[in-house]
Design a protein around this motif. Structure first.
Motif, PDB file in Angstrom:
ATOM      1  N   GLU A  32       0.830  -1.205   0.000  1.00  0.00           N
ATOM      2  CA  GLU A  32       0.000   0.000   0.000  1.00  0.00           C
ATOM      3  C   GLU A  32       0.862   1.252   0.000  1.00  0.00           C
ATOM      4  N   PHE A  33       1.979   1.234   0.714  1.00  0.00           N
ATOM      5  CA  PHE A  33       2.900   2.369   0.667  1.00  0.00           C
ATOM      6  C   PHE A  33       3.506   2.509  -0.726  1.00  0.00           C
ATOM      7  N   THR A  34       3.812   1.377  -1.352  1.00  0.00           N
ATOM      8  CA  THR A  34       4.365   1.409  -2.704  1.00  0.00           C
ATOM      9  C   THR A  34       3.389   2.056  -3.669  1.00  0.00           C
ATOM     10  N   TRP A  35       2.122   1.653  -3.601  1.00  0.00           N
ATOM     11  CA  TRP A  35       1.122   2.210  -4.516  1.00  0.00           C
ATOM     12  C   TRP A  35       0.869   3.688  -4.219  1.00  0.00           C
ATOM     13  N   ALA A  36       0.864   4.059  -2.943  1.00  0.00           N
ATOM     14  CA  ALA A  36       0.650   5.462  -2.596  1.00  0.00           C
ATOM     15  C   ALA A  36       1.799   6.331  -3.106  1.00  0.00           C
ATOM     16  N   GLU A  37       3.018   5.853  -2.963  1.00  0.00           N
ATOM     17  CA  GLU A  37       4.169   6.604  -3.450  1.00  0.00           C
ATOM     18  C   GLU A  37       4.138   6.719  -4.975  1.00  0.00           C
TER      19      GLU A  37
END
Length: 478
Positions: free
Chosen positions: A284-289
Motif C-alpha cells: 500500500e505504501f508502494t502504490w501510494a508513493e
C-alpha cells in the motif's frame, strides 16, 4: 430542508467546498460539493457521492427512495419496478398513505425526466464509485475519514498500475514507441516494472534486461531515478537465473550477485522480504508513493488516510505514514500520525527526536500553539530548563534520566531542535503572535548558547532573521 446541518463538523480531504443543504430522518445530511455534486453522510460514519447534480439526486430520492432496500444493478427494468412496488406497498401501510400523489406532484412540479429505473440506478451507482478520491469526507476534529462500502472503493493498485500495464503490453508486442516512452519517463518505468512483477511471463526477460539497463544508466548519469526501481528490476532479472546476466546483476547490486545460482537465491529472498505474503501493508505504501509520483495526489491521500485510520500502536507504520503524508503535503494528517507516534516513544532521545518532527508538522499546518507544545516536549525530553538555566535530563548541568540524550547538545539533535525553535519564532512573528514569538526566541537563545559551536554557526543566518523579526514586533511599518 429545515435541517441543513450535520451532527459534527466535517470537511472534504481534497479541500473542495462543502455546503450542507438538507437532512434526512435518520440524522444523515446531504451536502453540495464544489457547487454541483451531492454527497450524503450518515450519522453512523458512512459517506458517499449520490449524484452529479441536485436534480439527479432529487430524481433518485423520489423514484428510488431509501425504503427500497432490495435494489440491485443485476435486476432488469421489470425487476426494479417490482422491488419498488413492493417497498411502496409497505410504505403506504406504515407511514406514507399519500405516497403516490406526493410522488406524482414532485415529479411534475420539478419537471423530472421519466427515464428508465435501470438507467437511474446506474447513474446512482456510478456516482458512488466516484466518491474517492475527490469526495473523501473527514471529521474535522479527529481527521478520521468517513467509511465507504467496500464494493465502491477504488483499488489504488489498479489505478497506479494501469499506465504500466498498458506500456508492458505494448513492449511485449514489440511496439518501439513503448520503449522510447520508457526511456524518457522514469515514473512510467516504475509502473511498468511493478506491472511486470505482478503479471509475470517467461518471455519478459529481454525487456526486463533493457529496463534494468535503463535504471543503471539513469543512476550513472546522476539523474533522480530511484534506487527502488533498480533493485526491483535486478530482482526480476535475477529470478530467471541466467548466467549471462551475472555481470549486469553484479553492477546493479554493487557486487552482491556473482553467479546465476546466487542470483536466484538472492531474488527469492528479496521478493519474500519485500513482496511476500505479509507484504500487503508494505505494498500500500508502494502504490501510494507511485500515485504521488504520477501526480495522483488525491488518490495517494485517500490511501494513506485510510491506512492511518486502521493503524493501531505500531510505531514503525506510524512513522512511515507520517513521512509519506508529509511528502504529499498533507501536514494535518502527518501531524496526526506523528502525535500518535510520539506517544509510543519510551526513551528520552526518541521522544525528543519525534517531538521536533511534530513541531515542524504542526507549524507547517498552521497550528503554531501546537508546534510550541511539541517543542516544549522536546525540551523536556532533553532536560533543558530555560527558566533556571539548568538541565534536568541530559541538558548541560543535569544528568540524563535514561542515558539516551547524554551530549544531545553536541550532536545533530541539538541543532534540529534549535532550528525548529527559530522557524517557529519567525512563523509567530508573521502571524502576529508576539507572545509566542518572544517566548520561543527566548528558548532559542538558550539553545544557541548550549549546542555545539559548529551547529550554532550553521544556524547563524536563521538566528539573525529571527532576532531582527522579534526586535521589530510592535514597531510601525515592521
Amino acid at each position: 430542508m429545515s435541517r441543513a446541518y450535520h451532527v459534527e463538523e466535517v470537511h472534504l480531504a481534497s479541500g473542495a467546498s462543502l455546503e450542507p443543504i438538507a437532512g434526512d430522518d435518520t440524522g444523515g445530511t446531504y451536502f453540495l460539493c464544489g457547487g454541483t455534486a451531492v454527497l450524503h453522510a450518515s450519522s453512523d460514519g458512512y459517506a458517499s457521492l449520490v449524484a452529479d447534480s441536485v436534480g439527479e439526486a432529487l430524481e433518485e430520492l423520489i423514484r428510488l427512495p431509501a425504503w427500497c432496500e432490495e435494489l440491485s444493478g443485476e435486476l432488469d427494468e421489470e425487476g426494479l419496478r417490482d422491488v419498488v412496488r413492493a417497498a411502496d406497498d409497505e410504505a403506504r401501510e406504515e407511514f406514507a398513505p399519500d405516497l403516490d400523489a406526493q410522488r406524482a406532484a414532485l415529479i411534475s412540479g420539478l419537471g423530472l425526466p421519466d427515464r428508465p429505473l435501470v438507467e437511474l440506478l446506474a447513474l446512482s451507482e456510478a456516482a458512488t464509485r466516484r466518491t474517492e478520491p475527490d469526495h473523501l469526507l473527514l471529521n474535522s476534529q479527529e481527521l478520521c475519514a468517513y467509511r465507504l462500502e467496500e464494493p465502491y472503493r477504488q483499488r489504488l493498485r489498479d489505478v497506479v498500475l494501469r499506465p504500466g500495464r498498458e506500456a508492458l503490453e505494448r513492449m511485449r508486442s514489440g511496439d518501439p514507441g513503448a520503449r522510447a516512452e520508457a526511456v524518457a519517463d522514469p515514473v512510467l518505468r516504475a509502473g511498468l516494472l511493478h506491472a511486470a512483477r505482478c503479471e509475470r511471463r517467461d518471455s519478459d526477460l529481454p525487456l526486463l534486461r533493457s529496463l534494468l539497463r535503463l535504471e543503471l544508466a539513469g543512476a550513472s548519469a546522476g539523474r533522480a531515478d530511484r534506487y527502488e526501481e533498480r533493485w526491483l528490476a535486478a530482482m526480476l532479472v535475477g529470478s530467471y537465473g541466467q548466467a549471462d546476466d551475472a555481470p549486469l546483476l553484479r553492477a546493479a547490486t554493487s557486487g552482491q550477485i556473482t553467479d546465476s545460482a546466487g542470483a536466484v537465491a538472492w531474488a527469492r529472498a528479496e521478493e519474500a522480504k519485500r513482496y511476500g505474503q505479509d507484504s500487503a501493508g508494505r505494498d500500500e505504501f508502494t502504490w501510494a508513493e507511485l500515485a504521488h509520483r504520477q501526480g495522483l495526489v488525491e488518490h495517494a491521500r485517500v490511501a494513506l488516510i485510510r491506512m492511518l485510520d486502521d493503524t493501531g500502536p505500531d510505531a514503525g507504520r506510524l512513522r512511515e505514514l507520517s513521512r509519506a503524508l508529509e511528502r504529499i503535503g498533507d501536514h494535518a494528517q502527518a501531524a496526526r500520525a506523528q502525535f500518535n507516534l510520539l506517544s509510543l516513544q519510551d526513551t528520552d532521545r526518541d521522544r525528543a527526536s519525534e517531538a521536533y518532527v511534530l513541531a515542524r508538522l504542526e507549524r507547517s499546518k498552521g497550528d503554531l500553539a501546537a508546534a510550541g507544545r511539541a517543542l516544549e516536549r522536546a525540551r523536556t525530553a532533553v532536560g533543558i530548563d530555560v527558566g533556571t538555566g539548568t538541565g534536568t535530563g541530559g541538558g548541560v548541568g543535569g544528568d540524563p534520566s535514561d542515558g539516551t540524550v547524554a551530549e544531545w547538545h553536541r550532536r545533530g539533535l541539538g541543532r534540529l531542535i534549535t532550528e525548529q525553535h527559530l522557524e517557529l519564532t519567525l512563523a509567530a512573528v508573521e502571524a502576529g503572535d508576539a507572545e509566542l514569538a518572544r517566548t520561543t526566541m527566548a528558548h532559542s537563545r538558550r539553545l544557541l548558547g548550549t549546542i555545539a559551536k559548529n551547529s550554532a554557526k550553521a544556524l547563524r543566518e536563521l538566528s539573525t532573521r529571527a532576532t531582527w523579526a522579534v526586535a521589530g514586533l510592535g514597531r510601525p511599518g515592521t
